[in-house]
Motif scaffolding. Structure first.
Motif, mmCIF file in Angstrom:
data_model
loop_
_atom_site.group_PDB
_atom_site.id
_atom_site.type_symbol
_atom_site.label_atom_id
_atom_site.label_comp_id
_atom_site.label_asym_id
_atom_site.label_seq_id
_atom_site.Cartn_x
_atom_site.Cartn_y
_atom_site.Cartn_z
ATOM 1 N N ALA A 316 121.061 -70.593 116.191
ATOM 2 C CA ALA A 316 121.224 -69.390 117.006
ATOM 3 C C ALA A 316 122.144 -69.577 118.197
ATOM 4 O O ALA A 316 122.563 -68.586 118.812
ATOM 5 N N HIS A 319 124.973 -67.331 119.477
ATOM 6 C CA HIS A 319 124.627 -65.952 119.813
ATOM 7 C C HIS A 319 123.715 -65.856 121.040
ATOM 8 O O HIS A 319 123.317 -64.745 121.412
ATOM 9 N N ILE A 428 117.759 -64.852 114.401
ATOM 10 C CA ILE A 428 119.223 -64.902 114.419
ATOM 11 C C ILE A 428 119.739 -65.680 113.209
ATOM 12 O O ILE A 428 120.618 -65.216 112.472
ATOM 13 N N GLY A 429 119.171 -66.859 112.988
ATOM 14 C CA GLY A 429 119.601 -67.658 111.842
ATOM 15 C C GLY A 429 119.324 -66.962 110.520
ATOM 16 O O GLY A 429 120.165 -66.954 109.618
ATOM 17 N N GLY A 431 118.990 -63.721 110.021
ATOM 18 C CA GLY A 431 119.836 -62.539 109.895
ATOM 19 C C GLY A 431 121.249 -62.881 109.482
ATOM 20 O O GLY A 431 121.879 -62.144 108.711
ATOM 21 N N ILE A 432 121.770 -64.018 109.983
ATOM 22 C CA ILE A 432 123.116 -64.447 109.604
ATOM 23 C C ILE A 432 123.165 -64.800 108.118
ATOM 24 O O ILE A 432 124.061 -64.369 107.381
ATOM 25 N N PRO A 437 122.354 -57.692 110.276
ATOM 26 C CA PRO A 437 122.893 -57.686 111.640
ATOM 27 C C PRO A 437 121.908 -57.153 112.669
ATOM 28 O O PRO A 437 121.961 -57.537 113.841
ATOM 29 N N VAL A 440 119.896 -60.009 113.886
ATOM 30 C CA VAL A 440 120.687 -60.849 114.783
ATOM 31 C C VAL A 440 120.760 -60.230 116.180
ATOM 32 O O VAL A 440 120.582 -60.907 117.190
ATOM 33 N N GLU A 441 121.005 -58.934 116.237
ATOM 34 C CA GLU A 441 121.131 -58.261 117.529
ATOM 35 C C GLU A 441 119.813 -58.293 118.292
ATOM 36 O O GLU A 441 119.795 -58.515 119.514
ATOM 37 N N GLY A 443 117.548 -60.574 118.027
ATOM 38 C CA GLY A 443 117.389 -61.955 118.473
ATOM 39 C C GLY A 443 118.221 -62.265 119.701
ATOM 40 O O GLY A 443 117.820 -63.071 120.544
ATOM 41 N N ARG A 444 119.367 -61.623 119.843
ATOM 42 C CA ARG A 444 120.229 -61.868 121.005
ATOM 43 C C ARG A 444 119.646 -61.253 122.271
ATOM 44 O O ARG A 444 119.706 -61.847 123.349
#
Length: 465
Positions: A316, A319, A428-429, A431-432, A437, A440-441, A443-444
């Motif tokens: 992660a 990000h 994040i990992g 989702g990638i 996405p 991921v968002e 997770g950010r």
């Protein structure tokens, strides 16, 4: 050769087609059929024949430009003779349909494609079922002893794949189709309902006798086992708030489940008062899940997955914001001092996209779907992803807890913060890798949100006056 008219109108959720009941000294007297007929000779093409037959049998006028090819059906009757039928769809016409040939027709009316009447000519029913399934070509060879009328136990329809059809996605492979039809009968329509992420394989299906279900093929054995176990054990206690399991096949990792009304709450906006009311009900639904079996002590060594944190952080890191990784590590260190919470049944992915709301039902029903991450664990496991929905909204958070029936303990609040941080970096990992996405968002933004409210006793108080 013969032609068949699918005169179609849209009156609600299910389209309707015009049917007539044959009468007098004709083939299949007493059975329902589409308006149809034979070509007058080699001088007449199939579109001209359809327009003529429509006028002669129903009194409506059709512009040839409004005729659309639907299905070609190669049929053999019980007597052994075969023929080819051309089924055409028409959605625009002039005039009101009526019985124009009373000597061969004694009834005419509209019927939903998912509620076709009985008795019906099996040949006609096969054409309509192929049409509803989106097929362009089908074979319907009856056997000696079969009845002229449609008999579900002697359904001879076979759809021929279209060369232009996608190789996958529109329907599953033949083994899953066979498994599904063993469970609920022949399927006339497959609609891909997968989530917009890699490896999601879900279809909404319609049966030849009406009714709708969902077919799901899991990504792995673990997801399959968890979903089947939940649907067989505690989920039935939710009643109409959860789907019913009709069939499961471990080798295929496939399930067939009933539909539940409603659409996902994810992305839907409501006035503040209604939003609080909904979260009060979501809290009550979470309580029903967690109280579906008696709580038990947590197994030894069942704390947060701290041993995986460095691996998740490594995936992660591109990000994450400055200081996020150190913040997560500090939370992990705090986890070692927390008392282990009791374990209950958990949904495991309790978030708005898995909660359905049907405002058209009396009282507006709520239901939960997607149990592939369900397993025993601490109750706050189900608040990790849901808490993102009440960030900065203490009124919504209070409404949820009021429906849940109790506040969180200090240890649960601390555990929730830790689990949210771990879920963010692992998400994040994931989702990638899996093309999600949105995951991921989320997770950010979660670590930054947790850091901003970390001094408060609970992250939901951020932004409160």
């Amino acid at each position: 050769m013969d032609v068949h008219l699918i005169l179609r109108r849209e009156t609600g959720e299910v389209p309707e087609v015009l049917l007539s009941r044959r009468a007098g000294q004709v083939y299949a007297a007493g059975l329902w059929h589409l308006p149809s007929g034979h070509l007058d000779g080699p001088h007449e093409d199939v579109v001209t024949a359809l327009v003529r037959e429509a006028r002669e049998e129903t009194g409506v006028d059709i512009d040839p430009a409004d005729v659309r090819a639907a299905v070609t059906l190669h049929h053999r009757g019980p007597g052994g003779s075969s023929r080819t039928g051309f089924f055409f769809e028409v959605r625009r016409w002039t005039g009101e349909p009526r019985i124009a040939e009373p000597d061969v027709c004694n009834a005419m009316g509209w019927a939903g494609l998912d509620a076709l009447p009985a008795p019906m000519v099996a040949y006609c029913r096969a054409g309509l079922d192929a049409y509803a399934a989106g097929a362009r070509l089908a074979v319907h060879f009856q056997q000696p002893g079969d009845t002229i009328a449609y008999d579900p136990s002697a359904d001879r329809l076979r759809l021929v794949p279209d060369v232009a059809a996608p190789a996958s996605g529109s329907r599953p492979d033949a083994r899953v189709v066979e498994f599904t039809e063993r469970a609920i009968g022949r399927i006339t329509q497959w609609t891909d309902s997968s989530w917009a992420r890699e490896n999601s394989r879900v279809w909404r299906v319609r049966g030849a006798e009406g009714g709708a279900w969902y077919v799901k093929v899991h990504q792995n054995d673990r997801f399959h086992g968890r979903e089947v176990n939940a649907l067989r054990t505690w989920a039935p206690g939710l009643g109409a708030a959860a789907p019913r399991l009709l069939a499961a096949d471990a080798a295929l990792r496939a399930v067939v489940v009933s539909t539940v009304p409603g659409r996902p709450l994810h992305g839907v906006s409501f006035p503040p008062e209604q939003e609080c009311e909904l979260f009060h009900r979501i809290g009550a639904l979470a309580r029903r899940i967690h109280e579906s079996s008696p709580p038990r002590p947590a197994p030894v060594g069942s704390g947060p997955a701290v041993t995986k944190v460095e691996r998740h952080l490594a995936a992660a890191r591109p990000h994450l914001g400055p200081g996020d990784a150190e913040f997560v590590r500090e939370l992990v260190r705090q986890a070692e001092d927390l008392p282990p919470p009791e374990w209950v049944e958990t949904h495991g992915d309790f978030q708005l996209r898995n909660i359905l709301y049907a405002p058209e039902d009396p009282g507006g029903s709520l239901a939960v779907i997607d149990f592939e991450r369900s397993e025993p664990g601490p109750a706050v496991r189900d608040l990790v992803r849901l808490s993102d929905a009440w960030a900065g909204r203490p009124d919504v958070h209070r409404a949820f807890l009021a429906g849940y029936g109790r506040p969180l303990t200090d240890a649960e609040e601390a555990r929730l913060i830790i689990d949210m941080a771990l879920d963010a970096v692992s998400g994040i990992g994931f989702g990638i890798v899996h093309g999600d996405p949105e995951l991921v968002e989320r997770g950010r933004r979660t670590p930054a949100r947790l850091r901003a409210g970390h001094r408060s006793p609970h992250p939901s108080t951020e932004g409160a006056p």
